[in-house]
Design an enzyme around this catalytic site. Structure first.
Site, PDB file in Angstrom:
ATOM      1  N   ASP A   1       6.129   2.856  -5.798  1.00 53.55           N
ATOM      2  CA  ASP A   1       7.288   2.899  -5.175  1.00 53.55           C
ATOM      3  C   ASP A   1       7.495   1.406  -4.401  1.00 53.55           C
ATOM      4  OD1 ASP A   1       7.864   5.327  -6.047  1.00 53.55           O
ATOM      5  OD2 ASP A   1       8.471   5.981  -4.120  1.00 53.55           O
ATOM      6  N   HIS A  15       2.155   3.047  -3.648  1.00 48.29           N
ATOM      7  CA  HIS A  15       3.301   1.801  -3.337  1.00 48.29           C
ATOM      8  C   HIS A  15       2.340   0.698  -3.911  1.00 48.29           C
ATOM      9  CE1 HIS A  15       4.490   5.039  -0.647  1.00 48.29           C
ATOM     10  NE2 HIS A  15       5.737   4.528  -0.781  1.00 48.29           N
TER      11      HIS A  15
END
Length: 485
Positions: free
Chosen positions: A309, A451
Site C-alpha cells: 500500500d 507498505h
C-alpha cells in the site's frame, strides 16, 4: 479483521471561486481547498498545471497508520535543491501529527489530544502551485477532524532557487510594501459577512504576529494574488474560510524580487525547474522480467497474496520489484494517486514486471467521511492516473484504513479488497519483526498488508519470500487468488 476478507488531508466540498475585482468569500460548505478540486492544479485557481513526472528526483515523503480508531496520513514532496523548504514542511507536518496524537501534551497517545473524539482523522496532502525556472511553490492542506474550527488548514511554501532560500508566503511582498499590502487586505475584508473590525485587527493589526496569518498566498494563472484565511482567523467561525484576491495591476508594484519571479513563472511556466540542486536523482526504476502466465490453481496449491500500500515510492518500490523477481513472485500494489502522478514510470514498471496495480484513493482519506461525489473523485482521479501510466484501468481498490460502507461501494464499480493479515509495519519499522509476523501467521489464501513506502518493510520481503517459498507457498495477485479459489 476476519481472515480471508476478500469480499468486495480528506477534504470538504467545492472549489474556491474567484469572483469580484478585489476580494472573494465563500460559505463554509464550499470553501475548502481540496485534492479533489482540479482548479488547484489546472490554472482555474491559484497555481498552474504542473506535470509532476517532469520533476526529476522528487521524492514523496509519506506515512500513515492502518488504525481505524485513529486514522492519519501525511505526505509532502522532497524536491532536489529545495532542502530548506522540505525541512520546513517536515517540521510543520511533525508538529501537526504530534498534536493530533496527543504526543505534544505527554501521557498516552490519543487522537486530537483527548480520548473519546468522534470520527477522528488527520490528513495532510500536497499540491504543487508552480515548479518552473528557479521558483517552486507547494501548498499543504491539512484536515483535522478533531479541530474546534472546520478542521481545514492550508499553508503555502515557496523556494527561491536564485537565492537558495525557503520563502514563507509573506516573502512574496517587498518589505517596504508590507503595510500598504496589509491595508489593501483589510479594505478587501470590509463589510464581509462574519468579519468584524476587531477580528481583522486581531489577526492583522500586530506587525509582530500578522505574518503567521498570511501563511497561504499564491498567484492565479492570471497573475492576481490570492490570500486565503482559515476559518476563525479574520472572521467569526460561521463565516467559514475567507479569501481576498488582489488584481495583478494592484499587487505587482508591491511584490518583492522573488514575488515578481514567482508571479511570472506562475503565469507563464516553462515546465523546467532548476533550483541548483546537487542531489543526484535516483536511477530510473526498470521493469523486471515478467514471469509470464500464472497457472497456479489456488484451490489446490498453497497461495498467498502480498499487497503493498501507499506507493509508489523511490527508490523503495524499485528495490521491491527486484526482490520479487528473484522468486518469480507476483504481488498487488494498491497505489495512491498523487504518488502515481509523481512516479508514473514506477507504476509502469510494476505492471510490466507482471504485478497487479490497484487503486488506493488519491490522498488516503477515510472514504466513509466523504460525500458520494468526493468518493468518486478520490477513486476516479487515481484510476485515471493509473491508466495514463499503464494503459490499463484497475479493477480493484482498497479503502484506506479498511473504512467501507454501502455509500462507498455504491460510488464505484471497483471491487473492494481488505486483508487477512496486517503486519503493522508502520508501527515497528523493524524488518525482522515484519518478516516474523508474516512467516509465523501465514495461512493458505491469505491477503497480507505491507507498505512499500517504508525501507524497513521492503527489507523484510526477501526473508518472507525465501522462507514461505521453501514451505511450498505460491505468491499470486489478489485477482488470481480470487479467480482460482
Amino acid at each position: 479483521m476476519p481472515r480471508h476478507a476478500l469480499a468486495p488531508v480528506l477534504f470538504l466540498l467545492g472549489s474556491l471561486a474567484l469572483t469580484g475585482a478585489c476580494s472573494t468569500g465563500s460559505s463554509p460548505a464550499d470553501s475548502a481547498p481540496s485534492a479533489d478540486n482540479p482548479s488547484r492544479t489546472r490554472g482555474n485557481g491559484t497555481g498552474t498545471q504542473v506535470d509532476l513526472s517532469k520533476l526529476k528526483g522528487v521524492n514523496i515523503v509519506s506515512d500513515s497508520s492502518t488504525d481505524r480508531s485513529c486514522p492519519w496520513a501525511t505526505s509532502y514532496p522532497d524536491v532536489p535543491g529545495a532542502g530548506a523548504m522540505t525541512a520546513a514542511m517536515k517540521r510543520d507536518v511533525e508538529v501537526r501529527l504530534a498534536g493530533f496524537l496527543g504526543e505534544d501534551i505527554g501521557g498516552p497517545p490519543s487522537c486530537g489530544g483527548a480520548d473519546g473524539s468522534e470520527g477522528p482523522e488527520l490528513n495532510v496532502s500536497f499540491s504543487f502551485l508552480v515548479a518552473s525556472g528557479d521558483v517552486l511553490g507547494v501548498r499543504l492542506t491539512t484536515v483535522d477532524r478533531t479541530s474546534n474550527a472546520d478542521g481545514i488548514g492550508t499553508r503555502t511554501y515557496w523556494y527561491d532557487g536564485a537565492a537558495k532560500k525557503y520563502r514563507p508566503s509573506p516573502g512574496l511582498i517587498a518589505d517596504g510594501s508590507r503595510d500598504t499590502f496589509v491595508s489593501a487586505l483589510k479594505k478587501g475584508l470590509e463589510k464581509r459577512e462574519g468579519v468584524t473590525p476587531e477580528s481583522v485587527d486581531a489577526a492583522l493589526g500586530d506587525r509582530e504576529y500578522r505574518d503567521s496569518y498570511l501563511d497561504d498566498m499564491a498567484f492565479t494563472a492570471d497573475g492576481d494574488l490570492r490570500v486565503d484565511f482559515d476559518r476563525d482567523t479574520v472572521g467569526l467561525p460561521p463565516a467559514g474560510r475567507i479569501s481576498v484576491t488582489l488584481p495583478r495591476a494592484i499587487v505587482t508594484p508591491w511584490l518583492s524580487d522573488f514575488g515578481s519571479r514567482a508571479q511570472a513563472e506562475t503565469t507563464d511556466p516553462d515546465d523546467k525547474l532548476d533550483l541548483g540542486g546537487t542531489r543526484t536523482p535516483a536511477p530510473a526504476v526498470a521493469a523486471q522480467p515478467d514471469p509470464g502466465e500464472d497457472t497456479t490453481d489456488c484451490s489446490k496449491a498453497k497461495c498467498i497474496a502480498l499487497t503493498f500500500d501507499d506507493g509508489p515510492a523511490a527508490p523503495e518500490t524499485g528495490t521491491l520489484l527486484k526482490n520479487l523477481a528473484q522468486y518469480k513472485a507476483r504481488a498487488t500494489f494498491f497505489v495512491v494517486g498523487q504518488n502515481v502522478a509523481t512516479h508514473p514510470d514506477i507504476v509502469r514498471a510494476e505492471m510490466k514486471s507482471g504485478h497487479e496495480v490497484a487503486n488506493h484513493s488519491w490522498n488516503h482519506p477515510v472514504l466513509t467521511n466523504l460525500t458520494p461525489a468526493q468518493i468518486r473523485s478520490q477513486l476516479e482521479r487515481t484510476t485515471t492516473a493509473i491508466k495514463d501510466a499503464t494503459g490499463k484501468e484497475p479493477t480493484l481498490f482498497r479503502p484506506p484504513y479498511g473504512a467501507i460502507d454501502d455509500e462507498v461501494k455504491a460510488a464505484t464499480s471497483l471491487s473492494p479488497v481488505l486483508w487477512d493479515m496486517d503486519t503493522l509495519d508502520w508501527k515497528t519499522h523493524d524488518p525482522a519483526k515484519v518478516a516474523r509476523t508474516v512467516i509465523s501467521q501465514a495461512e493458505p489464501n491469505d491477503v497480507v498488508l505491507i507498505h512499500d513506502i517504508h525501507p524497513t518493510s521492503v527489507a523484510a520481503v526477501p526473508e518472507i519470500l525465501r522462507t514461505l517459498t521453501a514451505r511450498g507457498y505460491h505468491f499470486v495477485t489478489v485477482s488470481h487468488l480470487r479467480a482460482t479459489l
